[in-house]
Structures are given as structure tokens and as C-alpha cells.
Design a protein around this motif. Sequence first.
Motif, PDB file in Angstrom:
ATOM      1  N   ARG A 118       1.269  -1.395  -0.112  1.00 12.19           N
ATOM      2  CA  ARG A 118      -0.221  -0.210   0.146  1.00 12.19           C
ATOM      3  C   ARG A 118       0.519   0.920   0.504  1.00 12.19           C
ATOM      4  O   ARG A 118       0.632   2.543  -0.640  1.00 12.19           O
ATOM      5  N   GLU A 119       2.186   1.083   0.753  1.00 13.74           N
ATOM      6  CA  GLU A 119       2.700   1.767   1.132  1.00 13.74           C
ATOM      7  C   GLU A 119       3.885   2.915  -0.249  1.00 13.74           C
ATOM      8  O   GLU A 119       3.372   3.915  -1.131  1.00 13.74           O
ATOM      9  N   SER A 120       4.333   1.519  -0.972  1.00 15.80           N
ATOM     10  CA  SER A 120       5.227   1.544  -2.036  1.00 15.80           C
ATOM     11  C   SER A 120       4.521   1.914  -3.541  1.00 15.80           C
ATOM     12  O   SER A 120       4.958   1.939  -4.213  1.00 15.80           O
ATOM     13  N   GLU A 121       3.360   0.858  -3.530  1.00 17.41           N
ATOM     14  CA  GLU A 121       2.576   0.024  -4.981  1.00 17.41           C
ATOM     15  C   GLU A 121       3.323  -1.060  -5.025  1.00 17.41           C
ATOM     16  O   GLU A 121       3.427  -0.662  -6.625  1.00 17.41           O
ATOM     17  N   LEU A 122       4.405  -1.126  -4.991  1.00 19.60           N
ATOM     18  CA  LEU A 122       5.431  -1.732  -5.517  1.00 19.60           C
ATOM     19  C   LEU A 122       4.626  -3.515  -5.558  1.00 19.60           C
ATOM     20  O   LEU A 122       4.442  -3.529  -4.352  1.00 19.60           O
ATOM     21  N   ILE A 123       5.569  -5.010  -5.945  1.00 14.53           N
ATOM     22  CA  ILE A 123       5.128  -6.163  -5.446  1.00 14.53           C
ATOM     23  C   ILE A 123       5.727  -6.429  -4.467  1.00 14.53           C
ATOM     24  O   ILE A 123       7.212  -5.885  -3.778  1.00 14.53           O
ATOM     25  N   ASP A 124       5.078  -7.114  -3.344  1.00 15.22           N
ATOM     26  CA  ASP A 124       5.796  -7.767  -2.087  1.00 15.22           C
ATOM     27  C   ASP A 124       6.080  -9.266  -2.081  1.00 15.22           C
ATOM     28  O   ASP A 124       5.192  -9.991  -2.238  1.00 15.22           O
ATOM     29  N   LEU A 125       7.206  -9.304  -2.207  1.00 13.46           N
ATOM     30  CA  LEU A 125       7.403 -10.597  -2.695  1.00 13.46           C
ATOM     31  C   LEU A 125       7.567 -11.515  -1.093  1.00 13.46           C
ATOM     32  O   LEU A 125       6.942 -12.733  -1.270  1.00 13.46           O
ATOM     33  N   ASP A 126       6.944 -10.772   0.030  1.00  8.28           N
ATOM     34  CA  ASP A 126       7.184 -11.232   1.028  1.00  8.28           C
ATOM     35  C   ASP A 126       5.401 -11.612   1.130  1.00  8.28           C
ATOM     36  O   ASP A 126       5.241 -12.820   1.386  1.00  8.28           O
ATOM     37  N   GLU A 127       4.966 -10.725   0.563  1.00 12.06           N
ATOM     38  CA  GLU A 127       3.132 -11.079   0.553  1.00 12.06           C
ATOM     39  C   GLU A 127       3.462 -12.410  -0.882  1.00 12.06           C
ATOM     40  O   GLU A 127       2.475 -13.685  -0.655  1.00 12.06           O
ATOM     41  N   VAL A 128       3.865 -12.074  -1.401  1.00 13.49           N
ATOM     42  CA  VAL A 128       3.747 -14.078  -2.433  1.00 13.49           C
ATOM     43  C   VAL A 128       4.340 -15.054  -2.315  1.00 13.49           C
ATOM     44  O   VAL A 128       3.606 -15.817  -2.772  1.00 13.49           O
ATOM     45  N   ARG A 129       5.455 -15.473  -1.631  1.00 17.56           N
ATOM     46  CA  ARG A 129       6.132 -15.752  -1.086  1.00 17.56           C
ATOM     47  C   ARG A 129       4.561 -16.779   0.016  1.00 17.56           C
ATOM     48  O   ARG A 129       4.491 -18.316   0.369  1.00 17.56           O
ATOM     49  N   ASP A 130       3.330 -15.805   0.696  1.00 14.83           N
ATOM     50  CA  ASP A 130       3.170 -16.626   2.151  1.00 14.83           C
ATOM     51  C   ASP A 130       2.178 -16.746   1.121  1.00 14.83           C
ATOM     52  O   ASP A 130       1.783 -17.446   1.580  1.00 14.83           O
ATOM     53  N   LEU A 131       1.337 -16.181   0.170  1.00 20.32           N
ATOM     54  CA  LEU A 131      -0.101 -16.426  -0.661  1.00 20.32           C
ATOM     55  C   LEU A 131       0.545 -18.274  -1.143  1.00 20.32           C
ATOM     56  O   LEU A 131      -0.388 -18.961  -1.430  1.00 20.32           O
ATOM     57  N   ALA A 132       2.356 -18.070  -1.691  1.00 21.40           N
ATOM     58  CA  ALA A 132       2.547 -19.395  -2.696  1.00 21.40           C
ATOM     59  C   ALA A 132       2.505 -19.856  -1.638  1.00 21.40           C
ATOM     60  O   ALA A 132       2.229 -21.197  -2.068  1.00 21.40           O
TER      61      ALA A 132
END
Length: 419
Positions: free
Chosen positions: A153-167
Amino acid sequence: MPLPPPAYFTPGLDADPELAAAVNGELARQRDGIELIASENIVSSLVLAAQGSVLTNKTVEGAAYARYYGGAEFADAIEALAIERAKKLFDCRFGNVQPHSGSNANAGVFLGLLKLGDAILSMNVAAGGHISHGHPATLTGRDYSITHYGVNRESELIDLDEVRDLALASRPKMIVAGGSAYPRAIDFAGLRAIADEVGAHLLVDMAHFAGLVATGLYPHPFPHAHIVTTTTYKSLRGARGGMVLWNDATLSSRINAGIFPGVQGSVMLHAVAGKAACLFEALRPDFSAYNAAVLANARALAATLANHGLRIVTGGTDMGLMLVDLSSTGVTGDVAAKALETAGLAVNKNMIPFDPRPPEAPSGLRLSSNAGTTRGFGLSEFERIGDWIARIIRHPSDMAAIKATREEVLALCRSFPIY
């Protein structure tokens, strides 16, 4: 006074005055307006000639040199030429140039490599992803189990930690990178590490930055991606259609079968010829200069808009594409786009990340420098375009300002004629 249509554009059209009027009207629109829509570009006369050729008459099914129909000697040569050029341009071992679109390319890869109901992890359309990556309104969204990642939400960039958690939670068989409105460089190595951790294929859809990849101005998906898809008509300035590229020979039969007969039938050979033509052009040295200008022009446009107080999503761009947040102006994207089109500036409304507004009347605009750069616009022209956009956005109902801008746009376009 309108410019006459080019000689190569009109043969045969005179027999159908209504069709000719519409086609020539579109030519006039393109000549006398500025195209800023990210999914469009201006093809060369070579591409037009290839697509408007006798290849329209030929039906072929199956792979080159293994057709179901006869009379394919030259069809095979054309398709093989397009494949070889694609492989050379993107430094990969295998390619399929048959997809009718980028969406078909993605759907064919999914069908070839996945089972119905398999899990896919892809970027949410609301965060900049593409509908062909599993939007619920599409077949891919209905046929597979889709989980979406977004942006911080702050950077508006892909967050790899979020991607990993979802994966780790969804255990996808495919992770998809790339989208239609994400303007920043993507960490393909980081995504591949996540894909390897959960046993997924990594697919990169590079439709909006393929030209930059080809010229070393954007991170290359290979060797990190298992499969790369792209359209050929955005940053590659070519025929409308798609391609699939890969390096692993064990994937070849499954990907090819996913395209044909999986999601489509006969090859649109005239479009394949148009792809071959644009790939020929992309392999020339001047294509590197073009893409360097695309990037410089996009950043000049973004900086100009920012200087006018318009917020650029993520604070800038790493490609020809950018998102403009209109929230502070009180003007919605649909209203702004309509006013800009009246002024001769073609843009598209677009959602911004975490947009509180609906897609029909979103908070943003999506802009691109691709077509204007093809036309010959440089930094000063894109700075002027930024001034015009800001002027119209601030006063979208001021018809006098819109008319005055339209005259300025027309004068600029006449200084940079096309066709």
C-alpha cells in the motif's frame, strides 16, 4: 485540410464506400491525434504490407513442416522465419508464434501445462495485473483456482514476502508475473525462487515491456522464467497477436498442443507474416535507439505531469507505461479520458492500486510513450503533451481550452506525419 490516404492503403476499398469511409476515418484519427494508449503503437508499412497480403487466403493447421493441409511450402517458411527471429531477439531455444493474441498465448500455456482446477498465483487486475491471468470474468478465471497477489500500500510495488506467503498457502502450479498497468521492473529472480520453493512454473507475460527486454533496457525474464508470453503489437510495434517462448525441450509438445488444438484452430498466416516483419525490424540497430527514447520520453512525460501536481503511481516508471492518480483533482478517469479524446489525446481510464472507485469511473489514467515515440516525438514534445494533459484534467468542461488544445495537437501531429 485533411491529408489524402496513402496509395497502398486504398486499393479495393473504393468498391465499398461505407467501409472505405470508416477505414479512412480511422487513418485520419491516427494522423491527426496523439496516441497515448499503452496497448497501441504504429506499425511500419512493411508490417501493413505483410498483413494485407495474399497470405489471408491460406489455411494451415499444425506446426510448420507438419501441417494437416497441403500447399504449405511458403506458409512453413514464413512461420519458421518468425520463430527463428523471435528466438534470436529474445535469446531462447523455442517459440510458438501462432497465438491470435496475448490472452490466447496465456490460455494455451495454462491448458498445456496445467490441469483444470489447478492453482495459479497471479497479480490482481486492481493492482495492475491482466485479465487473462485469471480474472473471474474469463475462462482462465473459471477453469483454474486463482489466488491474486497485489502491491504494498505504501510503495505500490510488488511485495515478494506477500507473494511467498500466498504461494505457501495456495501451493500454485503456476506463478504469473507481468500485467497491464504495473510500471516498474519486476524481480524475476525473486519470483523464480518462490516458484521453485512451491514446485510451480513461473510464467512471465512481458507484453508491455518486450521491446525493452529485447534491447537490454528492462530485466530479462530468462533464465528465471520457465515460459514467457508476449503480444507483438505493443512495444514490438508489430502485428496484432501473441507469442510463447521457452527453453526447456520437455515443455514443447505440451505448450504447442495447448495453443493448437487447445485454444485455437487455423493459423492466421497473414498475422504471422506481420510478426515476422516486426521481428525483422526489432533485430535492427535502430530498435535499440527507439526503446531508449521510449523510456526517456515516458519519464519526461511523468515528470511533467508530476510538476503539475499530478501524482504518478509508484513515483515513476521503468517502461513506456505509467499510471496517473487523479484523486487530488476531483476528476475521475472516465471524465478525463473523454475530455482528452476531444482534445485529440487518446488515453484510457484505469484503476489505481487500492482504488476506492469502480472500474467504470476509476481514479486514474494509463498513459504510454510507445506510439508517440514511434512517430518521432522527443522529450520536448512529451513535455508539451504533459502540459496539455494537465490543462485538460484541471478544466475538463472548458470547451475553449479543449478546442485550443486540439488545435495545438493538430499542429504537432502535422509536423510528425505518419503514412
